[in-house]
Scaffold this active site. Structure first.
Site, PDB file in Angstrom:
ATOM      1  N   HIS A   7       0.809  -1.214   0.000  1.00 33.28           N
ATOM      2  CA  HIS A   7       0.000   0.000   0.000  1.00 33.28           C
ATOM      3  C   HIS A   7       0.846   1.270   0.000  1.00 33.28           C
ATOM      4  O   HIS A   7       1.886   1.355   0.649  1.00 33.28           O
ATOM      5  CB  HIS A   7      -0.929   0.007   1.218  1.00 33.28           C
ATOM      6  CG  HIS A   7      -0.197  -0.067   2.527  1.00 33.28           C
ATOM      7  ND1 HIS A   7       0.235   1.048   3.213  1.00 33.28           N
ATOM      8  CD2 HIS A   7       0.187  -1.122   3.275  1.00 33.28           C
ATOM      9  CE1 HIS A   7       0.843   0.680   4.324  1.00 33.28           C
ATOM     10  NE2 HIS A   7       0.829  -0.646   4.382  1.00 33.28           N
ATOM     11  N   ASP A   8       0.400   2.243  -0.771  1.00 30.90           N
ATOM     12  CA  ASP A   8       0.970   3.594  -0.797  1.00 30.90           C
ATOM     13  C   ASP A   8       2.380   3.646  -1.371  1.00 30.90           C
ATOM     14  O   ASP A   8       3.059   4.673  -1.266  1.00 30.90           O
ATOM     15  CB  ASP A   8       0.947   4.227   0.601  1.00 30.90           C
ATOM     16  CG  ASP A   8      -0.445   4.232   1.210  1.00 30.90           C
ATOM     17  OD1 ASP A   8      -1.320   4.928   0.659  1.00 30.90           O
ATOM     18  OD2 ASP A   8      -0.679   3.503   2.197  1.00 30.90           O
TER      19      ASP A   8
ATOM     20  N   GLY B 188       5.087  -0.890   2.486  1.00 28.93           N
ATOM     21  CA  GLY B 188       4.240   0.281   2.379  1.00 28.93           C
ATOM     22  C   GLY B 188       5.018   1.586   2.384  1.00 28.93           C
ATOM     23  O   GLY B 188       6.066   1.712   3.011  1.00 28.93           O
TER      24      GLY B 188
END
Length: 269
Positions: free
Chosen positions: A123-124, A141
């Site tokens: 994520h991200d 992340g």
């Protein structure tokens, strides 16, 4: 315009947008908020979910899981997104997650990237163009990766780490600090081992530009004084040199992770 071709065993949810020439093979599943650009191909058994946009010409191979919710306990179903660029190749069993509220709500992969089998993008994470991830690479992340970075097999990258453009990460490395642009890092825990000279030459950087970059590298990482002092001196000594200033700006930019340094202050190019 060529209409999308969907195998009878595939499931495409209402609301999904399919561009011209899209090919969806056997047993694929496409969620309702997915957008597939022109000529995207899902070979077979691939799943694309979430608010995911995939650029034209990208190919996704069997058992890839793209766009399912992040592996983050702080995720609570927010409408975060995943964007994958054009002409990417996503091989077997790759997993790529969308963003989270705590990281900008977006995971983004640039154009012309190759993500080999069993790799993971969390994520991200933000990946630039022409990134190559060999098998089993794990990007945690909030990691930022510049253009033209190459990862050897089974590397892992700590969350919030930055990898500068044109860097090379050796196989089986654990990267828990920022890697300068044009740098090469190897080891567990990884250390900076010099410049990515092979990559620079393959990218057709001029000999004089590489020579200047090597001189600046030595001044930053082998000279006297603190790192901050050496970086400041290098910035002045090589004023106007674009490659050197890329490195200087990268080091001087605030980050959650430390800058990777050579072992014992010596390069090993």
């Amino acid at each position: 315009m060529t209409a999308a071709r969907v195998h009878p065993s595939a499931i495409v949810a209402d609301g999904a947008i399919l561009g011209a020439g899209v090919r969806i093979g056997p047993y694929c599943i496409i969620g309702p908020n997915v957008v597939l650009g022109d000529n995207v191909e899902l070979v077979s058994h691939a799943v694309v979910e979430g608010r995911t946009t995939i650029g034209a010409g990208t190919r996704i191979f069997p058992f890839a899981s793209v766009g399912h919710q992040p592996q983050d306990l702080k995720f609570h179903g927010e409408d975060s997104r995943l964007e994958i660029g054009e002409r990417c190749t996503i091989r077997e069993s790759v997993t790529i997650n969308p963003g989270t509220e705590g990281g900008g709500m977006l995971t983004r992969i640039g154009n012309d990237c190759l993500i080999m089998a069993n790799a993971h993008v969390a994520h991200d994470a933000i990946l630039g163009n022409n990134v190559i991830m060999a098998n089993y690479v794990g990007i945690a992340g909030h990691v930022h990766v510049g253009d033209n970075v190459i990862f050897g097999g089974t590397c892992v990258v700590h969350q919030f780490t930055r990898i500068g453009a044109h860097a090379f990460i050796g196989a089986q490395s654990m990267i828990d600090g920022d890697v300068i642009p044009y740098g090469m890092a190897v080891g567990n825990r990884a250390v900076l081992t010099g410049l990515n000279l092979v990559g620079l030459k393959r990218s057709k950087f001029q000999r004089e530009a590489i020579y200047q970059l090597r001189a600046a590298y030595r001044q930053i990482f082998v000279g006297e004084g603190t790192l901050a002092e050496r970086v400041e001196t290098t910035a002045k000594s090589f004023e106007g040199d674009v490659l050197v200033q890329d490195v200087v700006d990268f080091i001087q930019t605030a980050s959650d992770r430390p800058i990777l340094l050579p072992r014992n202050g010596h390069e090993s190019e």
